[in-house]
Design an enzyme around this catalytic site. Structure first.
Site, short mmCIF file in Angstrom:
data_model
loop_
_atom_site.label_atom_id
_atom_site.label_comp_id
_atom_site.label_asym_id
_atom_site.label_seq_id
_atom_site.Cartn_x
_atom_site.Cartn_y
_atom_site.Cartn_z
N GLU A 127 0.85 -1.24 0.05
CA GLU A 127 -0.02 -0.11 0.12
C GLU A 127 0.84 1.29 0.06
O GLU A 127 2.04 1.05 0.31
CB GLU A 127 -0.88 -0.09 1.28
CG GLU A 127 -1.60 -1.28 1.35
CD GLU A 127 -2.66 -1.01 2.55
OE1 GLU A 127 -2.63 -0.20 3.31
OE2 GLU A 127 -3.51 -2.09 2.64
N ALA A 130 2.37 1.44 3.38
CA ALA A 130 2.88 0.19 3.95
C ALA A 130 3.50 -0.80 2.72
O ALA A 130 2.69 -1.47 2.03
CB ALA A 130 1.80 -0.61 4.64
N GLU A 243 8.39 -17.37 -3.06
CA GLU A 243 8.17 -16.19 -3.79
C GLU A 243 9.70 -15.68 -3.71
O GLU A 243 10.28 -15.29 -5.09
CB GLU A 243 7.49 -15.11 -3.17
CG GLU A 243 7.53 -13.78 -3.83
CD GLU A 243 6.53 -12.94 -3.36
OE1 GLU A 243 5.75 -13.08 -2.62
OE2 GLU A 243 6.63 -11.60 -3.72
N GLN A 337 29.21 -2.50 -19.12
CA GLN A 337 30.56 -1.50 -19.29
C GLN A 337 31.47 -2.15 -20.42
O GLN A 337 31.73 -1.53 -21.29
CB GLN A 337 31.24 -1.65 -18.05
CG GLN A 337 32.61 -0.78 -18.03
CD GLN A 337 32.35 0.44 -17.85
OE1 GLN A 337 31.33 1.03 -17.74
NE2 GLN A 337 33.52 1.37 -18.49
C1 LIG Z 1 8.08 -3.07 -10.37
C2 LIG Z 1 7.57 -3.50 -8.90
C3 LIG Z 1 6.51 -4.34 -9.03
C4 LIG Z 1 6.05 -4.77 -7.81
N1 LIG Z 1 5.05 -5.70 -7.60
C5 LIG Z 1 4.38 -5.86 -6.44
C6 LIG Z 1 3.11 -6.78 -6.56
O1 LIG Z 1 2.68 -7.45 -7.33
N2 LIG Z 1 2.62 -6.78 -5.14
C7 LIG Z 1 2.57 -6.22 -4.05
O2 LIG Z 1 2.16 -6.30 -3.08
N3 LIG Z 1 3.85 -5.54 -4.26
C8 LIG Z 1 4.74 -5.36 -5.26
N4 LIG Z 1 5.73 -4.44 -5.35
C9 LIG Z 1 6.02 -3.72 -4.11
C10 LIG Z 1 7.26 -3.92 -3.40
O3 LIG Z 1 7.14 -5.25 -2.77
C11 LIG Z 1 7.65 -2.90 -2.37
O4 LIG Z 1 8.02 -1.61 -3.05
C12 LIG Z 1 8.49 -3.52 -1.25
O5 LIG Z 1 8.08 -4.33 -0.43
C13 LIG Z 1 9.19 -2.29 -0.63
O6 LIG Z 1 8.23 -1.39 -0.10
P1 LIG Z 1 8.08 0.17 -0.29
O7 LIG Z 1 8.27 0.46 -1.48
O8 LIG Z 1 7.06 0.82 0.54
O9 LIG Z 1 9.50 0.74 0.57
P2 LIG Z 1 9.71 0.95 2.14
O10 LIG Z 1 9.12 -0.15 2.89
O11 LIG Z 1 9.14 2.43 2.41
O12 LIG Z 1 11.23 0.97 2.21
C14 LIG Z 1 12.10 2.03 1.64
C15 LIG Z 1 13.35 1.75 2.06
O13 LIG Z 1 13.58 1.39 3.65
C16 LIG Z 1 14.17 0.24 3.95
N5 LIG Z 1 13.59 -0.16 5.15
C17 LIG Z 1 12.27 -0.47 5.48
N6 LIG Z 1 12.14 -1.05 6.64
C18 LIG Z 1 13.30 -1.42 7.09
C19 LIG Z 1 13.91 -2.13 8.10
N7 LIG Z 1 13.30 -2.56 9.27
N8 LIG Z 1 15.44 -2.37 8.46
C20 LIG Z 1 15.93 -1.77 7.28
N9 LIG Z 1 15.69 -1.09 6.12
C21 LIG Z 1 14.10 -1.11 6.09
C22 LIG Z 1 13.72 -0.51 2.79
O14 LIG Z 1 14.65 -1.71 2.69
C23 LIG Z 1 13.91 0.37 1.35
O15 LIG Z 1 15.32 0.61 1.14
C24 LIG Z 1 6.27 -4.08 -6.54
C25 LIG Z 1 7.21 -2.79 -6.71
C26 LIG Z 1 7.77 -2.66 -7.98
C27 LIG Z 1 8.75 -1.52 -7.86
#
Ligand SMILES: Cc1cc2nc3c(=O)[nH]c(=O)nc-3n(C[C@H](O)[C@H](O)[C@H](O)COP(=O)(O)OP(=O)(O)OC[C@H]3O[C@@H](n4cnc5c(N)ncnc54)[C@H](O)[C@@H]3O)c2cc1C
Length: 380
Positions: A127, A130, A243, A337
């Site tokens: 979300e 989240a 997964e 590269q």
């Molecule tokens: C092309 C693409 C396809 C996707 N497909 C799907 C899909 O089909 N279904 C679905 O549900 N989701 C999907 N996603 C979502 C993806 O799973 C999330 O983007 C991912 O889980 C990270 O969540 P976020 O983007 O909210 O990043 P955030 O959770 O906000 O994280 C941001 C940064 O903070 C770091 N971070 C967060 N928490 C911690 C912690 N506890 N310790 C250390 N570092 C932390 C993360 O590692 C990251 O570097 C997709 C994303 C992309 C880009």
């Protein structure tokens, strides 16, 4: 010594899949990248050939096949160098939730369509507020008589526009403990109140339709809740390992492909009167790449065997997911590269590999989250 023993049936399956991809997929990839979508008929064609959801039991239209068939699909798909036809996401990530946890009626209703490619599936977890922290998700699922009413929003959903059903994570707002609040729900695209939002523009993965999904008083029958109420986390814990394994398989296969095309290019491309593969630096870099690929392959194949034998792979797969996806990035970057300026041009496949491989460190649980899991199990 080979770690995985492929049978003659597996080998024949790989050959026919490769032929199918050469004829039906590779010639169309540029078109799909441009259109930001794979045509729905492609899923049907995959289904017609028996290339989707191979592990689904025969009574629901599948082959009841072992996981090596999934490995073969993920590996061969990597060599088509595009992300749009996300068959492993459909077959090995989303549909297994239905196969393992749906009631009989729901299995009968959806599994044959998923196997045939009539239905494309998606997984809706993330979300806007989240992603890594799934316990913080806000989409609600509230019982109302024989129905469940869903309200909320999902983002970054792969196959988001083309999907016919979503396995959706949502919470009961009355339950405080997040580990007891989550449900997984099968939501068909036809459910009233389910709306597909805009397609998200991305730096790579162009042929895959990544989208936002909205649920406004969306209603589904209660039978569409997987397993029992509140067991969403338990189901995810059980299935997320596969997964991550599928992500590692794609990463290693992509790195192998990047290495192969780079070696080929370096043997052909001439500078200072000789192939660039004759320079010591090129040779050293190619050897470094090949070594990393071999390490990844060995670790991965052992993990595939462990997974098939039902061993607990949670820690090893977390390590594999972060290491193999970062290895694939390093190999793709070095490959680019060695292509010089041509590596930066769309016409050369290494450029798409370089763009597409980047997201593997982010989805299926970010690599930081993977290291966190490993650290926890190491008692740190
Ligand atoms: C092309 C693409 C396809 C996707 N497909 C799907 C899909 O089909 N279904 C679905 O549900 N989701 C999907 N996603 C979502 C993806 O799973 C999330 O983007 C991912 O889980 C990270 O969540 P976020 O983007 O909210 O990043 P955030 O959770 O906000 O994280 C941001 C940064 O903070 C770091 N971070 C967060 N928490 C911690 C912690 N506890 N310790 C250390 N570092 C932390 C993360 O590692 C990251 O570097 C997709 C994303 C992309 C880009």
């Amino acid at each position: 010594m080979e770690i995985i023993k492929y049978s003659d049936e597996h080998k024949i399956f790989r050959q026919s899949l490769r032929k199918f991809f050469e004829k039906e997929v590779i010639p169309h990839v540029d078109e799909w990248e441009e259109a930001k979508m794979v045509p729905k008929e492609m899923w049907k064609k995959m289904g017609d050939q028996g290339f989707l959801c191979m592990d689904v039991p025969e009574e629901y239209g599948g082959l009841g096949a072992d996981f090596l068939y999934s490995v073969i699909v993920a590996e061969e798909l990597a060599r088509t160098n595009h992300a749009g036809l996300a068959a492993p996401l459909h077959s090995d990530v989303v549909v297994p939730y239905i196969t393992s946890f749906a009631c009989e009626e729901v299995k009968k209703q959806y599994l044959p369509k998923c196997v045939s490619g009539e239905y494309v599936s998606a997984i809706g977890m993330t979300e806007p507020n989240a992603g890594s922290d799934l316990a913080g998700l806000k989409t609600t699922a509230v019982e109302d008589g024989d129905e469940i009413v869903i309200n909320g929003q999902k983002t970054f959903i792969s196959n988001g526009i083309s999907c016919d059903l979503v396995v959706l994570a949502a919470r009961d707002p009355k339950v405080e403990n997040p580990h007891e609040a989550l449900d997984l729900l099968v939501v068909p695209a036809s459910a009233p109140g389910f709306e597909k939002g805009k397609q998200i523009k991305k730096i790579g993965w162009h042929s895959n339709d990544t989208a936002e999904l909205y649920f406004s008083d969306c209603r589904i029958p209660k039978s569409h809740r997987l397993s029992t109420k509140g067991s969403g986390f338990m189901m995810m814990m059980q299935k997320l390992a596969q997964e991550r394994l599928v992500c590692s398989i794609a990463a290693v296969a992509t790195a192998e492909f990047a290495l192969d095309i780079t070696i080929e290019y370096c043997k052909e491309r001439k500078a200072f009167g000789r192939p660039i593969s004759k320079f010591q630096n090129t040779q050293f870099k190619l050897v470094e790449m090949a070594t990393e690929v071999k390490l990844g392959r060995t670790f991965l194949d052992k993990l595939i065997v462990d997974h098939m034998e039902g061993e607990n792979i949670i820690v090893d797969v977390a390590m594999a997911k972060f290491w193999t996806t970062e290895m694939a990035r390093r190999v793709a970057d070095q490959g680019l590269q060695l292509h010089g300026g041509y590596g930066y041009c769309d016409e050369y496949p290494i450029s798409r590999i370089w763009r597409d491989v980047r997201v593997m460190s982010i989805f299926a649980g970010t690599n930081e989250i993977m290291k966190g899991i490993a650290a926890k199990f190491m008692g740190l």
